[in-house]
Enzyme design. Structure first.
Site, PDB file in Angstrom:
ATOM      1  N   GLU A  24       0.811  -1.227   0.000  1.00 62.85           N
ATOM      2  CA  GLU A  24       0.000   0.000   0.000  1.00 62.85           C
ATOM      3  C   GLU A  24       0.842   1.274   0.000  1.00 62.85           C
ATOM      4  O   GLU A  24       0.602   2.186  -0.784  1.00 62.85           O
ATOM      5  CB  GLU A  24      -0.950   0.013   1.204  1.00 62.85           C
ATOM      6  CG  GLU A  24      -1.884   1.226   1.198  1.00 62.85           C
ATOM      7  CD  GLU A  24      -2.795   1.295   2.417  1.00 62.85           C
ATOM      8  OE1 GLU A  24      -2.715   0.403   3.281  1.00 62.85           O
ATOM      9  OE2 GLU A  24      -3.574   2.261   2.494  1.00 62.85           O
ATOM     10  N   HIS A  77      -4.971   6.137  -0.012  1.00 64.79           N
ATOM     11  CA  HIS A  77      -4.806   4.799   0.565  1.00 64.79           C
ATOM     12  C   HIS A  77      -5.273   3.745  -0.425  1.00 64.79           C
ATOM     13  O   HIS A  77      -5.905   4.061  -1.437  1.00 64.79           O
ATOM     14  CB  HIS A  77      -5.660   4.653   1.838  1.00 64.79           C
ATOM     15  CG  HIS A  77      -5.139   5.437   2.992  1.00 64.79           C
ATOM     16  ND1 HIS A  77      -4.390   4.883   3.991  1.00 64.79           N
ATOM     17  CD2 HIS A  77      -5.252   6.758   3.282  1.00 64.79           C
ATOM     18  CE1 HIS A  77      -4.063   5.829   4.864  1.00 64.79           C
ATOM     19  NE2 HIS A  77      -4.570   6.980   4.456  1.00 64.79           N
ATOM     20  N   GLU A 143      -9.741   5.214  -0.966  1.00 63.30           N
ATOM     21  CA  GLU A 143      -9.299   3.816  -0.926  1.00 63.30           C
ATOM     22  C   GLU A 143      -9.393   3.299  -2.357  1.00 63.30           C
ATOM     23  O   GLU A 143     -10.457   2.895  -2.825  1.00 63.30           O
ATOM     24  CB  GLU A 143     -10.200   2.984  -0.001  1.00 63.30           C
ATOM     25  CG  GLU A 143     -10.182   3.407   1.463  1.00 63.30           C
ATOM     26  CD  GLU A 143      -9.033   2.795   2.271  1.00 63.30           C
ATOM     27  OE1 GLU A 143      -8.099   2.227   1.656  1.00 63.30           O
ATOM     28  OE2 GLU A 143      -9.070   2.891   3.505  1.00 63.30           O
TER      29      GLU A 143
HETATM   30 ZN    ZN Z   1      -4.197   2.821   4.388  1.00 61.65          ZN
END
Ligand code: ZN
Length: 268
Positions: A24, A77, A143
């Site tokens: 990530e 993210h 995300e």
């Molecule tokens: Zn994250």
């Protein structure tokens, strides 16, 4: 004054974030760089919470953001825990945070599936995410797909720049900046010879432009004297256009060097 966007880069350093098919923290930084590049083309100032693989604690990230005083905040993210697609969190307060979330979601949906725009509440019905709760400017947390779902991870690896482009479009729309027109072309010279100048230097420039015309590099002719007139202006702007620069009618140091190179390449 330029609009400002704070780009939070998720995790970093000893905190890798979610890890499976991709890491990530690595794709958060890659996506952030790609996003900042696009924003700068549209004249938007930006600040990244980190530009290297280093630790950043939440308090200093929030403090950095509030000190920068941006118009908008995005925190980049990638997801984990089993699932598929993009999702974006906005403030329970709604407002511009929600508008930004919707604008980004609309763009991302064109390239990947979306789980929607959401809020997440923590203790005492405040926003769960500090980057949304503690920042003064409207913020969203992005995300961009699941690192532990192979199809998402493969998509992110191949298309994180497209994802950044979708984020940029949503941000620019929220800031009221049109993406219909291509971004402003760069300026080759801010200072240099310009219309109504009358010097021996102008004559030298014109001699170069006339040589360039003989070689087919430049289309416009002009009188051979010391005055920077309409003919010279047309020639200068024509070449600036061909080279992909703003046609500001100025022939400075960079223009003369470039013109010399063009002539040299023809003569070789
Ligand atoms: Zn994250």
């Amino acid at each position: 004054m330029s609009k400002k966007v704070f780009i939070g880069v998720g995790h970093g350093g000893t905190d890798s974030g979610a890890v499976k098919y991709i890491v990530e923290k690595e794709y958060a930084l890659k996506t952030a760089f790609a996003l900042s590049e696009i924003l700068s083309k549209y004249g938007v100032d930006f600040k990244l919470s980190r530009t290297q693989d280093i630790d950043t604690d939440m308090d200093s990230k929030v403090a950095m953001c509030n000190k920068y005083a941006p118009d908008l905040v995005v925190d980049i993210h990638f997801n984990a825990g089993g699932g598929q697609g993009f999702e974006v969190y906005y403030s329970r307060v709604g407002g511009t945070s929600k508008t930004l979330a919707n604008n980004i979601n609309t763009e991302v949906k064109k390239i990947m599936s979306s789980r929607g725009v959401k809020t997440k509440l923590g203790n005492g019905s405040t926003d769960y995410f500090a980057i949304i709760r503690e920042t003064a400017a409207p913020a969203v947390l992005l995300e961009g797909g699941f690192v532990d779902t192979k199809s998402d991870a493969d998509f992110i690896k191949a298309n994180y720049k497209k994802l950044a482009e979708a984020y940029a479009k949503g941000i620019l729309k929220t800031l009221g900046i049109s993406t219909a027109a291509s971004p402003a072309k760069p300026i080759l010279d801010k200072t240099g010879y310009k219309k109504v100048d009358k010097t021996i230097g102008v004559l030298s420039l014109k001699e170069l432009l006339l040589t360039a015309k003989t070689l087919g590099v430049n289309k416009y002719g002009m009188d051979k004297n010391k005055s920077f007139g309409t003919g010279t202006l047309n020639a200068v702007n024509y070449l600036l256009g061909v080279w992909g620069y703003q046609q500001n009618g100025i022939a400075g140091e960079n223009f003369i060097k470039r013109l010399h190179n063009e002539i040299e390449n023809k003569v070789k």
